[in-house]
Design a protein around this motif. Structure first.
Motif, PDB file in Angstrom:
ATOM      1  N   ALA A 216     -31.568  20.474  54.746  1.00 14.73           N
ATOM      2  CA  ALA A 216     -30.259  21.083  54.975  1.00 14.73           C
ATOM      3  C   ALA A 216     -29.149  20.051  54.827  1.00 14.73           C
ATOM      4  CB  ALA A 216     -30.215  21.719  56.363  1.00 14.73           C
ATOM      5  N   LEU A 217     -29.366  18.870  55.382  1.00 14.38           N
ATOM      6  CA  LEU A 217     -28.362  17.812  55.298  1.00 14.38           C
ATOM      7  C   LEU A 217     -28.166  17.360  53.856  1.00 14.38           C
ATOM      8  CD1 LEU A 217     -26.489  15.982  56.911  1.00 14.38           C
ATOM      9  CD2 LEU A 217     -28.397  14.414  57.240  1.00 14.38           C
ATOM     10  N   GLY A 218     -29.262  17.263  53.102  1.00 18.33           N
ATOM     11  CA  GLY A 218     -29.169  16.853  51.708  1.00 18.33           C
ATOM     12  C   GLY A 218     -28.321  17.796  50.879  1.00 18.33           C
ATOM     13  N   LEU A 219     -28.423  19.099  51.136  1.00 12.29           N
ATOM     14  CA  LEU A 219     -27.651  20.069  50.366  1.00 12.29           C
ATOM     15  C   LEU A 219     -26.197  20.132  50.809  1.00 12.29           C
ATOM     16  CD1 LEU A 219     -27.133  22.280  48.378  1.00 12.29           C
ATOM     17  CD2 LEU A 219     -28.443  23.869  49.799  1.00 12.29           C
TER      18      LEU A 219
ATOM     19  N   VAL B  80     -21.536  25.501  54.730  1.00 13.37           N
ATOM     20  CA  VAL B  80     -22.649  25.662  55.658  1.00 13.37           C
ATOM     21  C   VAL B  80     -23.893  26.030  54.855  1.00 13.37           C
ATOM     22  CG1 VAL B  80     -23.616  27.080  57.521  1.00 13.37           C
ATOM     23  CG2 VAL B  80     -21.252  26.284  57.659  1.00 13.37           C
ATOM     24  N   VAL B  81     -25.004  25.420  55.226  1.00 12.67           N
ATOM     25  CA  VAL B  81     -26.286  25.647  54.572  1.00 12.67           C
ATOM     26  C   VAL B  81     -27.293  26.101  55.615  1.00 12.67           C
ATOM     27  CG1 VAL B  81     -28.216  24.520  53.401  1.00 12.67           C
ATOM     28  CG2 VAL B  81     -25.864  23.912  52.804  1.00 12.67           C
ATOM     29  N   ALA B  82     -28.004  27.170  55.315  1.00  8.38           N
ATOM     30  CA  ALA B  82     -29.120  27.607  56.154  1.00  8.38           C
ATOM     31  C   ALA B  82     -30.414  27.351  55.391  1.00  8.38           C
ATOM     32  CB  ALA B  82     -28.990  29.078  56.499  1.00  8.38           C
ATOM     33  N   VAL B  83     -31.395  26.773  56.070  1.00  2.00           N
ATOM     34  CA  VAL B  83     -32.650  26.369  55.429  1.00  2.00           C
ATOM     35  C   VAL B  83     -33.832  26.963  56.167  1.00  2.00           C
ATOM     36  CG1 VAL B  83     -34.189  24.374  55.138  1.00  2.00           C
ATOM     37  CG2 VAL B  83     -31.833  24.260  54.327  1.00  2.00           C
ATOM     38  N   LYS B  84     -34.844  27.365  55.404  1.00  2.00           N
ATOM     39  CA  LYS B  84     -36.109  27.834  55.957  1.00  2.00           C
ATOM     40  C   LYS B  84     -37.233  27.219  55.134  1.00  2.00           C
ATOM     41  CE  LYS B  84     -37.301  30.850  59.253  1.00  2.00           C
ATOM     42  NZ  LYS B  84     -37.072  32.287  59.007  1.00  2.00           N
ATOM     43  N   HIS B  85     -38.121  26.507  55.773  1.00  3.08           N
ATOM     44  CA  HIS B  85     -39.256  25.864  55.101  1.00  3.08           C
ATOM     45  C   HIS B  85     -38.792  24.995  53.931  1.00  3.08           C
ATOM     46  CE1 HIS B  85     -41.774  28.197  57.690  1.00  3.08           C
ATOM     47  NE2 HIS B  85     -41.338  29.339  57.195  1.00  3.08           N
ATOM     48  N   THR B  86     -37.770  24.206  54.175  1.00  5.80           N
ATOM     49  CA  THR B  86     -37.131  23.227  53.282  1.00  5.80           C
ATOM     50  C   THR B  86     -36.388  23.853  52.095  1.00  5.80           C
ATOM     51  OG1 THR B  86     -39.013  22.749  51.821  1.00  5.80           O
ATOM     52  CG2 THR B  86     -38.863  21.469  53.878  1.00  5.80           C
ATOM     53  N   ASN B  87     -36.377  25.171  51.980  1.00  9.02           N
ATOM     54  CA  ASN B  87     -35.601  25.828  50.938  1.00  9.02           C
ATOM     55  C   ASN B  87     -34.338  26.433  51.527  1.00  9.02           C
ATOM     56  OD1 ASN B  87     -36.896  25.748  48.279  1.00  9.02           O
ATOM     57  ND2 ASN B  87     -38.602  26.777  49.300  1.00  9.02           N
ATOM     58  N   PRO B  88     -33.201  26.321  50.845  1.00  5.10           N
ATOM     59  CA  PRO B  88     -32.001  27.007  51.336  1.00  5.10           C
ATOM     60  C   PRO B  88     -32.197  28.516  51.250  1.00  5.10           C
ATOM     61  CG  PRO B  88     -31.598  26.069  49.168  1.00  5.10           C
ATOM     62  CD  PRO B  88     -32.931  25.553  49.614  1.00  5.10           C
ATOM     63  N   CYS B  89     -31.807  29.207  52.291  1.00  9.39           N
ATOM     64  CA  CYS B  89     -31.869  30.674  52.247  1.00  9.39           C
ATOM     65  C   CYS B  89     -30.466  31.276  52.230  1.00  9.39           C
ATOM     66  CB  CYS B  89     -32.677  31.231  53.412  1.00  9.39           C
ATOM     67  SG  CYS B  89     -32.074  30.782  55.054  1.00  9.39           S
ATOM     68  N   GLY B  90     -29.456  30.466  52.566  1.00  9.23           N
ATOM     69  CA  GLY B  90     -28.085  30.942  52.513  1.00  9.23           C
ATOM     70  C   GLY B  90     -27.128  29.773  52.462  1.00  9.23           C
ATOM     71  N   VAL B  91     -26.192  29.808  51.522  1.00  4.61           N
ATOM     72  CA  VAL B  91     -25.193  28.748  51.392  1.00  4.61           C
ATOM     73  C   VAL B  91     -23.835  29.404  51.210  1.00  4.61           C
ATOM     74  CG1 VAL B  91     -24.473  26.694  50.120  1.00  4.61           C
ATOM     75  CG2 VAL B  91     -26.909  27.284  50.254  1.00  4.61           C
ATOM     76  N   GLY B  92     -22.843  28.918  51.949  1.00  3.81           N
ATOM     77  CA  GLY B  92     -21.512  29.474  51.826  1.00  3.81           C
ATOM     78  C   GLY B  92     -20.432  28.411  51.900  1.00  3.81           C
TER      79      GLY B  92
END
Length: 515
Positions: free
Chosen positions: A260-263, A272-284
């Motif tokens: 999440a921090l990397g993105l 804001v980035v939301a991450v699940k299992h190291t993949n982004p699931c929502g970015v805004g």
């Protein structure tokens, strides 16, 4: 090996934490103290009787202190095998007394090179020579000598002296292992510093060192033990974050938080980035952090549940109230306002990580990935392309609005596991296909997630299209523009398919595989 007594101690430390009371405790128990330089001065000023090193060697400290303990009277006293009659006879012949306890830590090399204005000459002067020699000698001869390199062990030494009259074999062996770790880490830092000075980026021997941050609750699964380490000189990142609230972190928590921090570092505007299992699931991206969070949440309100959220602006009261409505595992941000903390700390298990400037500076230059019996090392994927470098390959060029969304989606897709497809619209991800075995499968997942929102959206792909089928799927969904690396031998098929549907497509010439 059996328990050993201590009659004579050599103390020479840079880190003097807890030293005076420890030395006083040794003297109280009848132990003679030999010391050097600043350590000897400190102990003498505290009223502790100290034998100067020069009185033992019969030779003054010379070369501005570079040479003081490198002497046979010191190292023979450390290395003599106490039940070897020949060794004992040689000590007696030369009037050398054994040394039973070595308390040494080294010149502050790491602290020195961490300074912004440090010179090369200053760094070199802070390479300790005598200290590591004494530590290694004592650790080698731990059958008879106790070596201490960490003030955290002072209490245990005194406890064992009182309980047993000496130091147990198990403790000496444990401290010897710790001592060799201490000198190995020290040498690794020096090797890294000097290698960097001559730009040796992939040397014939990789000597890196990490220091422990904490034990973790568990690894990827509860039956796996795990711990968290950080590089001593890393300026910022998840390893330098300060946990303000919540239960202990697990292995997966830290992996996801790092992703999440990397993105979120990719964006200058509030993001804001939301991450699940190291993949982004929502970015805004928003006008403020509250709007950015709302966009990230709405991007995938199902997957964000139990997810990790990173922001590149401090969390304020409004954003905290929005976050409090959803179950989140971790929130990372440069900081939190007092009102935000008051709201979010009501959730006792929610981890709050303050990352300071970590959302604003460059990532670590190299990434390390372990494999069975080895280590893979690569530069971090920090390179990007500007709009001017991107090539329009279709009859229609993207509109200004499409360009904005394409560049946004391109930043996101490089952080999604390959094969990766990202759909974006209005500075928000609306569909993400991650980690699929074929690209069209990733596209279908992203399109299905987006639903009707796919109409008028843009698509980003981390690698080229080997066939035109991904463009066909994009056209069916109403995608209007695509960004991808290009480079397939069948690029022309994809270009023609895009032209057929009036889709603008651009090639970056750079792929972003992420495994």
């Amino acid at each position: 090996m059996a328990q050993t007594t201590i009659q004579r101690a050599l103390i020479s430390v840079s880190d003097k934490t807890g030293l005076v009371p420890f030395a006083q405790a040794l003297v109280k128990r009848g132990i003679e103290i030999i010391s050097t330089g600043g350590t000897a001065r400190l102990l003498s000023e505290a009223g502790i009787n100290v034998t100067p090193i020069s009185a033992v060697t019969g030779f003054p400290e010379i070369l501005d202190g570079r040479v003081k303990t490198l002497h046979p009277r010191i190292h023979s006293g450390l290395l003599a095998v106490r039940d070897n009659e020949s060794h004992l006879a040689q000590l007696k012949e030369h009037g050398i007394q054994a040394i039973d306890l070595v308390v040494v830590n080294l010149y502050p090399f790491a602290q020195t090179i961490a300074k912004q204005d440090v010179t090369f000459e200053e760094a070199i002067e802070n390479i300790d020579i005598g200290g590591p020699s004494m530590v290694r000698a004592a650790a080698k001869n731990h059958a008879y000598v106790t070596v201490v390199v960490d003030h955290e062990d002072y209490e245990e030494i005194i406890r064992q002296l009182d309980a047993n009259g000496g130091i147990t074999e198990q403790t000496r062996r444990r401290l010897a292992a710790k001592a060799f770790r201490h000198t190995a880490a020290y040498d690794a830092l020096i090797a890294e510093y000097l290698s960097n000075q001559v730009d040796e980026r992939t040397p014939e021997k990789l000597t890196i060192t990490f220091e422990k941050v904490q034990d973790l609750r568990y690894g990827e699964n509860p039956h796996q033990q795990a711990a968290f380490y950080r590089q001593p000189l890393a300026e910022s990142g998840i390893a330098q974050a300060e946990q303000l609230h919540g239960k202990a972190l697990s292995y997966n928590n830290i992996n996801d938080a790092d992703a999440a921090l990397g993105l979120v570092k990719e964006f200058e505007r509030p993001a804001v980035v939301a991450v699940k299992h190291t993949n982004p699931c929502g970015v805004g991206i928003g006008e403020d952090i509250a709007q950015a969070y709302q966009k990230a949440y709405e991007a995938d309100p199902v997957s964000i549940f139990g997810g990790i959220v990173a922001a590149n602006r401090p969390i304020d009261e409004q954003t905290a109230r929005q976050m409090a409505e959803t179950f989140l595992e971790i929130v990372l941000a440069p900081d939190f306002t007092s009102q935000a903390l008051e709201i979010l700390t009501q959730k006792k298990n929610l981890r709050l990580l303050k990352v300071g400037r970590a959302t604003q500076i460059n990532r670590v230059p190299f990434r390390y990935q372990s494999v069975a019996g080895g280590l893979l090392v690569q530069e971090d994927d920090v390179q990007d392309v500007s709009r001017q470098e991107i090539k329009v390959v279709t009859e229609r060029a993207p509109s200004e609005a499409e360009w904005e969304q394409l560049l946004f989606a391109w930043k996101v897709v490089k952080h999604v596991k390959s094969n990766a497809i990202v759909l974006a619209k209005d500075r928000q991800t609306i569909g993400i296909g991650a980690g699929q075995m074929n690209r069209v499968g990733a596209a279908r997942i992203a399109i299905e997630q987006a639903g009707d929102k796919a109409q008028g959206a843009v698509m980003a792909s981390d690698a080229f299209f080997p066939m035109k089928d991904t463009v066909e799927e994009a056209a069916k969904a109403g995608i209007t523009a695509i960004i991808q690396p290009g480079g397939s031998i069948r690029d022309e098929e994809s270009i023609q398919e895009a032209n057929k549907h009036g889709i603008a497509m651009v090639f970056t010439g750079m792929r972003h595989f992420k495994h």
